[in-house]
Design an enzyme around this catalytic site. Structure first.
Site, short mmCIF file in Angstrom:
data_model
loop_
_atom_site.label_atom_id
_atom_site.label_comp_id
_atom_site.label_asym_id
_atom_site.label_seq_id
_atom_site.Cartn_x
_atom_site.Cartn_y
_atom_site.Cartn_z
N GLY A 89 9.20 -37.97 -57.30
CA GLY A 89 8.58 -39.03 -58.52
C GLY A 89 8.52 -38.47 -59.84
O GLY A 89 9.51 -37.71 -60.10
N LEU A 90 7.55 -39.19 -60.54
CA LEU A 90 7.32 -38.67 -62.07
C LEU A 90 8.67 -39.00 -62.60
O LEU A 90 9.29 -38.18 -63.57
CB LEU A 90 6.95 -37.12 -62.03
CG LEU A 90 5.67 -36.92 -61.40
CD1 LEU A 90 5.47 -35.58 -61.53
CD2 LEU A 90 4.55 -37.62 -62.01
N CYS A 91 9.33 -40.12 -62.39
CA CYS A 91 10.61 -40.55 -63.25
C CYS A 91 10.67 -41.91 -63.62
O CYS A 91 11.64 -42.48 -63.45
CB CYS A 91 11.82 -40.05 -62.31
SG CYS A 91 11.62 -40.97 -60.43
N GLY A 92 9.45 -42.63 -63.76
CA GLY A 92 9.41 -43.82 -64.18
C GLY A 92 9.85 -44.99 -63.05
O GLY A 92 9.63 -44.52 -62.07
N ALA A 247 16.02 -40.27 -66.20
CA ALA A 247 14.65 -40.96 -66.04
C ALA A 247 13.42 -40.41 -66.05
O ALA A 247 12.65 -40.45 -66.78
CB ALA A 247 14.66 -41.89 -64.76
#
Length: 292
Positions: A89-92, A247
């Site tokens: 994750g951590l990609c908006g 992203a």
């Protein structure tokens, strides 16, 4: 009111977070260029494969000898949605946008009385889809152990898809991924791969050239159609990788900026609290001196 020590700890914690987000942004930026080049290099081959197969398929369209992968099962009841997302994750909104597109498609199909099944490629998509469609997920494929994506990874996924099709598990297969456009723009995309939907040839006035094939068209299609599925999956994985890093780069840049703004606010609050305490102590000293 928090003490000065608490405020100092908050500022130090936010600065540590800012360093992490800045480092992640730099890592994503360094990996983005290579992933973008790979994704852009895969597009011409996949598009050319689509055109070649489209020309060959037009010659056998409607024939009884047409391969099953081209002609389809003749039904439109069971749909397989292959949802490709990232492992992290951590990609908006990158993963959520792909899952949302697949979820909307699934809900629309089920509203028409169709049966929907899922094949998840990537941990994040599986984690989101299993909340609503746990019983409809056939398999979840994780690629966390893969350091560099290769065609062999897409080929294995393609074999799983064709294996399910050969056993009559589904009638129509649609691939979901995010097409890379720029660092700040990734486009969630749905592409039907079984039976394949070929793009119409442009610029020829709707008249296709006549070719003679050796061996016969059916033999060529029987060989190329399964490979085309692997090619389209490989392209989707490469597009996803580039989109993910784009992203993530944008998300970490925003997080770094937000952390900087938060540090400024916390520092201002710390200085005001410290000034208020100093003023209070001075008043107490002066009051004590006047009392004496």
């Amino acid at each position: 009111m928090p003490s000065l020590k608490d405020l100092r700890n908050r500022i130090a914690s936010t600065k540590a977070t800012q360093k992490i987000t800045k480092a992640m942004q730099m890592v994503a930026a360094s990996k983005l260029r290579r992933a973008q080049v790979a994704a852009e290099a895969a597009r011409p081959f996949a598009e050319r494969m689509d055109k070649v197969l489209g020309n060959i398929a037009a010659a056998v369209a409607g024939a009884d000898s047409a391969p099953k992968l081209l002609a389809g099962t003749g039904r439109d009841q069971v749909h397989l949605l292959v949802v490709c997302t990232a492992e992290r994750g951590l990609c908006g909104p990158f993963n959520s946008a792909i899952v949302r597109l697949a979820r909307d498609k699934a809900n629309a199909l089920m509203a028409q009385g169709k049966e929907v099944k899922f094949l998840c490629v990537g941990r994040k998509g599986y984690e989101q889809l299993r909340r609503l469609f746990a019983k409809q997920i056939l398999e979840a494929i994780e690629l966390r152990a893969v350091r560099t994506l290769g065609f062999i990874n897409a080929e294995e996924i393609g074999k799983k898809i064709t294996g399910l099709y050969d056993t009559g598990t589904f009638d129509v297969c649609t691939l979901f991924f995010s097409r890379f456009k720029s660092v700040i723009a990734q486009i969630p995309t749905a592409q039907q791969i079984i039976p394949p939907v070929f793009q119409a040839a442009a610029g020829n006035g709707g008249v296709s050239a006549a070719y003679e094939y050796e061996p016969e068209e059916e033999d060529i299609l029987a060989e190329l159609l399964p490979r085309n599925i692997a090619v389209q999956v490989y392209r989707a994985l490469l597009e996803n990788t580039a989109s993910f890093y784009g992203a993530q780069m944008s998300a970490m840049d925003n997080a770094t900026r937000n952390a900087g703004d938060m540090i400024k606010k916390q520092t201002l609050k710390y200085n005001r609290t410290r000034q208020a305490q100093i003023t209070k102590e001075l008043i107490e000293i002066i009051s004590g001196a006047e009392a004496l």
